[in-house]
Structures are given as C-alpha cells and as structure tokens.
Design a protein around this motif. Structure first.
Motif, short mmCIF file in Angstrom:
data_model
loop_
_atom_site.label_atom_id
_atom_site.label_comp_id
_atom_site.label_asym_id
_atom_site.label_seq_id
_atom_site.Cartn_x
_atom_site.Cartn_y
_atom_site.Cartn_z
N THR A 185 -31.60 -31.67 -96.88
CA THR A 185 -31.03 -32.97 -97.17
C THR A 185 -29.91 -33.33 -96.18
N TYR A 186 -29.34 -34.54 -96.35
CA TYR A 186 -28.26 -34.99 -95.47
C TYR A 186 -27.05 -34.07 -95.57
N ARG A 187 -26.24 -34.05 -94.52
CA ARG A 187 -25.02 -33.25 -94.41
C ARG A 187 -25.30 -31.75 -94.40
N VAL A 188 -26.53 -31.35 -94.19
CA VAL A 188 -26.89 -29.93 -94.07
C VAL A 188 -27.33 -29.69 -92.63
N ASN A 189 -26.75 -28.67 -92.00
CA ASN A 189 -27.05 -28.43 -90.59
C ASN A 189 -27.58 -27.03 -90.31
N THR A 190 -28.12 -26.36 -91.34
CA THR A 190 -28.75 -25.05 -91.12
C THR A 190 -30.04 -24.98 -91.93
N PHE A 191 -30.94 -24.12 -91.49
CA PHE A 191 -32.20 -23.92 -92.21
C PHE A 191 -32.76 -22.56 -91.81
N ARG A 192 -33.28 -21.83 -92.79
CA ARG A 192 -33.89 -20.52 -92.49
C ARG A 192 -35.39 -20.59 -92.72
N ASP A 193 -36.14 -20.30 -91.68
CA ASP A 193 -37.60 -20.21 -91.77
C ASP A 193 -37.95 -18.76 -92.12
N SER A 194 -38.36 -18.51 -93.35
CA SER A 194 -38.60 -17.14 -93.83
C SER A 194 -40.07 -16.76 -93.84
N ASN A 195 -40.91 -17.57 -93.26
CA ASN A 195 -42.35 -17.28 -93.29
C ASN A 195 -42.93 -17.09 -91.89
N CYS A 196 -42.16 -16.45 -91.03
CA CYS A 196 -42.63 -16.23 -89.66
C CYS A 196 -43.45 -14.94 -89.60
N GLU A 197 -44.31 -14.88 -88.60
CA GLU A 197 -45.03 -13.65 -88.31
C GLU A 197 -44.28 -12.91 -87.21
#
Length: 418
Positions: free
Chosen positions: A93-105
């Motif tokens: 959502t807005y005002r969020v500047n991080t994200f973790r992709d936990s489904n990588c190979e």
C-alpha cells in the motif's frame, strides 16, 4: 432585484464546465514513479527470499486528499528466459517502501519492476532494476549469532557440570522439604497400620509432569518397601498404569523385597475426569490412608482430592507445575513441590551425575538470563533518564544509548555480531 433562473444558469455554466474539466484532468493524471528501486538477497535464509527497496513516489504524500498514490505494484520475471513475462507478485500500500519476495527459486536470476498506482487505476511509468538478482542459499544465519552464543554457553555448562559430577565433585542441591517428608509420611503410615495413596495426575504418560510424578513414585515405592507399608496407585490412563507397575516393581526389587510387590495395587479406573476423582475420593473416605501423594498434572480435581485427604487426617505431599492448581495444594496439603522443585525431584532423589549436571546447567542458564534481564532493565532505564528533556535534533548518542540500541538491534534483533 430579481433574476431569472435561466439567466443565472447561463452565467454559471462556463464556470461549472471549467471546474469539472479541471477535476477530471487531475483525477486522470498518473502519479510520478518511485525512484532508487533496488533488490538484495535476504541474508541467512534458505535461498528463497529477495528484499526490495525504493524511494516513495513524489506524489505519495502523507496528508494529500484524495491520495495521488494508492498502492504500488511489484512484478517479477526470470532474467534468463526470453519468453518470461512480468508477473504481479505483490501490491504494497501507499507509504510503504519495502517488500520481501519469499517465493524465489534458489540460484535463479530475477528482474523486478515497480509501478505506482493512483486514482482510477492510473499507473506511473514502470521502474525496472538494472541488474538481475539471485536468491542464494546460506548455511548459517549470522543474524542469529548471539542466539548461538547463548546455546553454546548453556549446553557447555551442562556438559561441564556432568563431567564434574562424574569425577566425584559434590554438586549442591538445596534441601526440598516436600521430598524429605516422604520418609516421615510413609513411616507414619506404617506405625498407624494404614496405607499410602499415590495419585500420578490425570494426564497420559506423554505429559512431562506425569513423567516427573513417576520418578517420585519410584522413591515412594522404595520407601514403602523398606517400611513394609501398603502402597496403592490408582491411575486414569492405561499407559500410566503400565509404567507405574514397572516402576514400583523395580523399586521393590531394588529394596530386596520383590515378593511383597502386588501389581493389583496399581490399577486403572477410568479416563473420565470426575469419574476417576469420585472413585479415588470414595476409596480415601473408606480406607482412610495415612499418607497421600499427588504428583503430576491436575485440574479442577486438585482441591477435591486434597480436601478429602485432609478430612481423613492424612499427611499430604503434592507436586505440580499447573499454576492454577498450586494455590489449592498449598492451602490443603502439608508440603507442596512448586514448579521447578517438582522437575528437580528426579535429580534430587537419584543423585545421578547426568541428572545433577543437567540441573546445574539449567540453573546456570537461568542465571545468565536473569543477569541479562537486570542489565537490560538498568540500561533502558538509565538511557531513558538521560534522554529526558533533550530535543531529538540535538540528541547525541551516549554510551548507554548506544548500548541500548545494540541490545535491541543486535542481541534481541537481527543484527548479529556487528
């Protein structure tokens, strides 16, 4: 002065059209894209995570209404495949500047793209990272290095204390009055010509409190064998009955009186809680045992059993780790083993090097935990006192504040050794 309505409408119509047109133009305008978009492999994981960071879109302002940015769309594709397309993997959502992709190979290079989404689903220009990122497997999570230090300290202390006990070093265990009273209670039963009753709780053998209770039963059985007193063990679980029979038989054998062991004195009643309690209390009223032992996990039946034993004049010794039942045992019994005392009974009674060493090693771990708690509380308190009245802009980190930050981020957090 009176104006005709049609004249007023004609005069206001251009302004209304201009206002509506401007509003429509603002709502349809796409937001500015985020900047400084980058990706990093998650350290210390199993090779399945990549962290994404970005600087918020200039239109992602906190107090703007209506908001120009509602969310961000994160997309991913494999870098080595020409046929791979960007797929949506998340919408922070807005005002969020991080994200973790936990489904990588593991060991697969990925490219990431981010877009800001505004009103009417208008999207900004996509921003793509310049270099592909690979999620790598790390065998050790260095972020948890402090946890490893504490594990090595406690396990090492257990091994050291066991070796000390094996070499004959005397390890002090404080006197536990409830266990010392077993001999007196059995002796009294022998003098009065009445029986001893042992209740190993109402849980099955997989409960640690039942196991601890069976350990105490071995000592009680050996004492009754020595004094030639009569011991009865009613159980509410068939497996507990089997274990109790083996334990009592071994105790009578160790005492040199295997012929006095009677397996019918250790019997199963029922799994139903109050059916079991009704049977046991009825037997207590009829037989009037001189000594009652309650060792294991208990619930609502604790007060019924203890009050019935008290009413028939028995010496009562109880032990449990159930916090809600301890007050009833303390109020109605002569001696009560509370929590840790109950679990320490095995080492206290057997004096085996392994059990004594484990007990002392656990005490050492508790000592470390207690000292860390006290030190942490002192540092946090003194640091808060130092910060009082200091403006955040003028604040300079003192030693206490640096120590506070290190404890929070590196020891309790994920910083590790830094």
């Amino acid at each position: 002065m009176h104006f005709r309505k049609d004249v007023i409408l004609r005069l206001m119509l251009p302004f209304l059209l201009l206002t509506a047109g401007l509003a429509g133009a603002n709502a349809a305008e796409p937001p500015a894209p985020p900047t400084d978009f980058r990706a990093e492999d998650v350290p210390g994981d199993a090779g399945t995570g990549i962290d994404l960071f970005w600087t918020l879109s200039p239109d992602d302002e906190e107090n703007t209404k209506p908001r120009k940015v509602l969310r961000y769309i994160i997309s991913r594709k494999e870098a080595n495949s020409n046929e791979s397309l960007y797929e949506n993997i998340g919408e922070p959502t807005y005002r969020v500047n991080t994200f973790r992709d936990s489904n990588c190979e593991t060991d697969v290079p990925y490219l990431y793209r981010i877009e800001a989404v505004g009103q009417e689903s208008q999207k900004s220009k996509p921003v793509v990272i310049s270099e592909p990122v690979i999620a790598s497997l790390q065998w050790f999570n260095l972020q948890r290095s402090w946890f490893a230090v504490f594990v090595f300290l406690i396990c090492g202390s257990v091994i050291i204390f066991i070796e000390m006990a094996r070499k004959g070093k005397k390890l002090k265990v404080r006197k536990i009055a409830g266990l010392e009273a077993i001999t007196d209670a059995v002796g009294r039963a022998t003098e009065m010509g009445r029986s001893c009753l042992f209740v190993p709780g109402i849980q099955d053998i997989n409960d640690i409190q039942t196991v601890a209770g069976i350990t105490v039963l071995a000592q009680v059985a050996e004492t009754t064998a020595d004094y030639r007193a009569h011991l009865e063990v009613p159980t509410s679980r068939s497996l507990v009955m089997t274990t109790a029979r083996d334990t009592v038989e071994a105790a009578y054998l160790a005492a040199g009186r295997p012929d006095e062991y009677n397996e019918d004195d250790i019997y199963y009643i029922t799994d139903e809680q109050f059916g079991y309690v009704a049977s046991v209390t009825g037997k207590m009223v009829r037989d009037k045992p001189a000594a009652c032992f309650y060792m294991g996990a208990f619930y609502a039946e604790s007060l019924i059993l203890a009050e019935t034993g008290n009413s028939v004049g028995a010496i009562q010794v109880a032990g449990t780790a159930m916090p809600t039942q301890l007050p009833f045992f303390v109020a109605a019994c002569d001696f009560t083993l509370i929590g840790e005392e109950f679990f320490a009974a095995s080492a206290y009674l057997s004096r085996e090097p392994q059990q004594l060493g484990s007990l002392k090693g656990q005490d050492f771990g508790k000592l470390i935990g207690g000292l860390l708690l006290i030190a942490g509380c002192l540092i946090m308190t003194l640091s808060a006192i130092e910060s009082r009245g200091v403006a955040p802009d003028e604040e300079r980190k003192t030693f206490l504040q640096s120590a506070q930050a290190y404890i929070k981020e590196n020891i309790l957090g994920k910083g590790g050794f830094k």
